[in-house]
Design a protein around this motif. Structure first.
Motif, short mmCIF file in Angstrom:
data_model
loop_
_atom_site.label_atom_id
_atom_site.label_comp_id
_atom_site.label_asym_id
_atom_site.label_seq_id
_atom_site.Cartn_x
_atom_site.Cartn_y
_atom_site.Cartn_z
N UNK A 1 7.73 -47.54 32.99
CA UNK A 1 9.13 -47.11 33.07
C UNK A 1 9.23 -45.64 32.68
N UNK A 2 10.27 -44.99 33.15
CA UNK A 2 10.46 -43.56 32.93
C UNK A 2 10.36 -43.19 31.44
N UNK B 1 6.00 -40.00 29.88
CA UNK B 1 5.40 -38.79 29.29
C UNK B 1 4.31 -39.10 28.27
N UNK B 2 4.57 -40.08 27.41
CA UNK B 2 3.57 -40.38 26.38
C UNK B 2 2.30 -40.94 26.99
N UNK B 3 2.43 -41.83 27.98
CA UNK B 3 1.21 -42.42 28.54
C UNK B 3 0.39 -41.38 29.29
N UNK B 4 1.05 -40.47 30.00
CA UNK B 4 0.30 -39.40 30.67
C UNK B 4 -0.46 -38.57 29.63
N UNK B 5 0.17 -38.33 28.49
CA UNK B 5 -0.51 -37.58 27.43
C UNK B 5 -1.68 -38.38 26.86
N UNK B 6 -1.52 -39.69 26.77
CA UNK B 6 -2.62 -40.57 26.33
C UNK B 6 -3.80 -40.44 27.29
N UNK C 1 -2.53 -28.37 33.37
CA UNK C 1 -1.21 -28.21 33.98
C UNK C 1 -1.04 -28.96 35.28
N UNK C 2 -0.41 -28.29 36.25
CA UNK C 2 -0.04 -28.93 37.51
C UNK C 2 -1.25 -29.34 38.33
N UNK D 1 5.60 -35.77 41.16
CA UNK D 1 6.83 -35.69 40.38
C UNK D 1 6.54 -35.15 38.98
N UNK D 2 7.43 -34.33 38.48
CA UNK D 2 7.25 -33.69 37.18
C UNK D 2 7.22 -34.72 36.06
N UNK D 3 6.28 -34.52 35.13
CA UNK D 3 6.20 -35.35 33.94
C UNK D 3 6.40 -34.45 32.72
#
Length: 386
Positions: free
Chosen positions: A318-319, A323-328, A339-340, A346-348
């Protein structure tokens, strides 16, 4: 495509999306009609990140049908390709004979040149055949004036899961009971706007073509796996009902758990196949472990994985948790690039990880284990550009 064939040229360009199954299709009861041994359900992904673009040109000056895939000419006599071409032309002639067709009556007898391009790795377990055949069939239908309700059965004869890419959002492909396959069709369960908080990450660990293609893999599984029949007869019917229910209730923990269980069972069947089929690799297994450790830390299912016939993970979440899981993922699979270049699509937003979370997950980082991430979401079906 030759530049000197422009006289009497009709051209249509369309795009079609990838779909990723959460209840897997694996195995055919009829290999000619491509009828499945079980129903399946998928999520259609946004075309800004993953799509096939197909241009079909038709001219009286073309000497033969031809096709180019990602810039390379391929064999037009591929039986599945021929099946799609023949069916669309048959439907077009039928409409023309009844006076319903709005297309040029003579064009159906002309040869076609087909150019198809994927904006993602082909044959790497990212459902390229599904978007490819859906796009081909829809583009041909626009060129020859064939009605859309006939396309599901035609796309299915190119690639089974292609029928699901003709619809957006959440889509089921019904098993059907008729021998001719006329009731084995895809239909939308809910639109892409029904669950707007749902987000999708594709963790690309390999862009290489898989060693065992889905078609041959399915055939071997049907011939040799005893688990496959049990899955089709006993497990999938109840899972389909449950999956449709949890999607309509927007119950992510139940959706995530069911998605992961079905992915695991699919790959268990691949292992039960003789000789066994290995679509997952060590990096896939580490991603699976990371997801379970992350969920265990929070005491609930916040993210879920699924793997098609390849090593690349598709993550549903879920939205709020994205962000936290991408950082994990960044922490435990440190990228070669920043970075990109690592997170595409889509932006995280950025997020900080607590030391407690990193300590509780307790995994050794694997540098460069994941090549890049595609951030996307559920979306609509196809677009046409005449």
């Amino acid at each position: 495509m030759p530049e000197n064939d422009k006289q009497g040229l009709s051209v249509v360009t369309c795009t079609a999306p990838v779909n990723i199954a959460v209840i897997k299709y694996w195995g055919k009861r009829d290999e000619d009609l491509i009828l499945p041994i079980n129903s399946s359900l998928s999520v259609t992904l946004h075309q800004d990140q993953l799509k096939t673009t197909t241009t079909v040109a038709c001219s009286r000056n073309f000497q033969q049908d031809r096709i180019w895939l990602n810039g390379k000419e391929e064999d037009i006599n591929n039986p599945r390709l021929q099946s799609c071409l023949q069916e669309i032309r048959r439907f077009s002639r039928k409409r023309r004979n009844t006076g319903d067709s709005t297309s040029d009556a003579s064009s159906v007898s002309h040869k076609v040149h087909i150019c198809s391009v994927n904006n993602f790795p082909t044959a790497a377990g990212l459902a390229s055949s599904a978007s490819g055949y859906a796009c081909l069939v829809y583009t041909l239908s626009q060129l020859f004036g064939v009605e859309s309700e006939q396309l599901s059965a035609v796309a299915r004869q190119g690639s089974g899961s292609a029928c699901r890419s003709l619809y957006g959002g959440f889509v089921q492909w019904k098993l059907g009971t008729q021998l001719d396959g006329k009731d084995s069709l895809a239909e939308q369960v809910e639109s892409e706007s029904y669950w707007p908080e749902l987000r999708v990450l594709i963790l690309v660990v390999s862009a290489e073509q898989k060693s065992v293609g889905s078609t041959s893999g399915m055939h071997t599984s049907v011939e040799t796996s005893q688990l496959l029949k049990y899955r089709a007869d006993v497990v999938v019917p109840s899972r389909m009902e449950e999956m449709i229910r949890v999607i309509r209730e927007r119950d992510f923990p139940a959706f995530g758990e069911l998605t992961m269980k079905d992915s695991n069972q699919f790959h268990a069947i691949c292992l039960d196949t003789y000789p066994p089929i290995f679509y997952l690799n060590n990096m896939s297994h580490r991603i699976i472990s990371l997801v379970h450790r992350y969920n265990q830390y929070y005491g609930e299912t916040r993210v879920a994985y699924t793997f098609d016939a390849g090593p690349n993970a598709v993550i549903y979440t879920l939205q709020d948790h994205l962000p936290e899981f991408v950082q994990v993922v960044r922490h435990f699979f440190p990228p070669e690039v920043n970075g990109e270049e690592f997170v595409k699509g889509l932006t995280v937003c950025s997020a900080d990880l607590s030391e407690e979370l990193k300590r509780d997950i307790n995994m050794e980082p694997t540098p460069k284990g994941i090549r890049y991430i595609i951030s996307t979401k559920a979306a609509q079906e196809r677009w046409t550009h005449n």
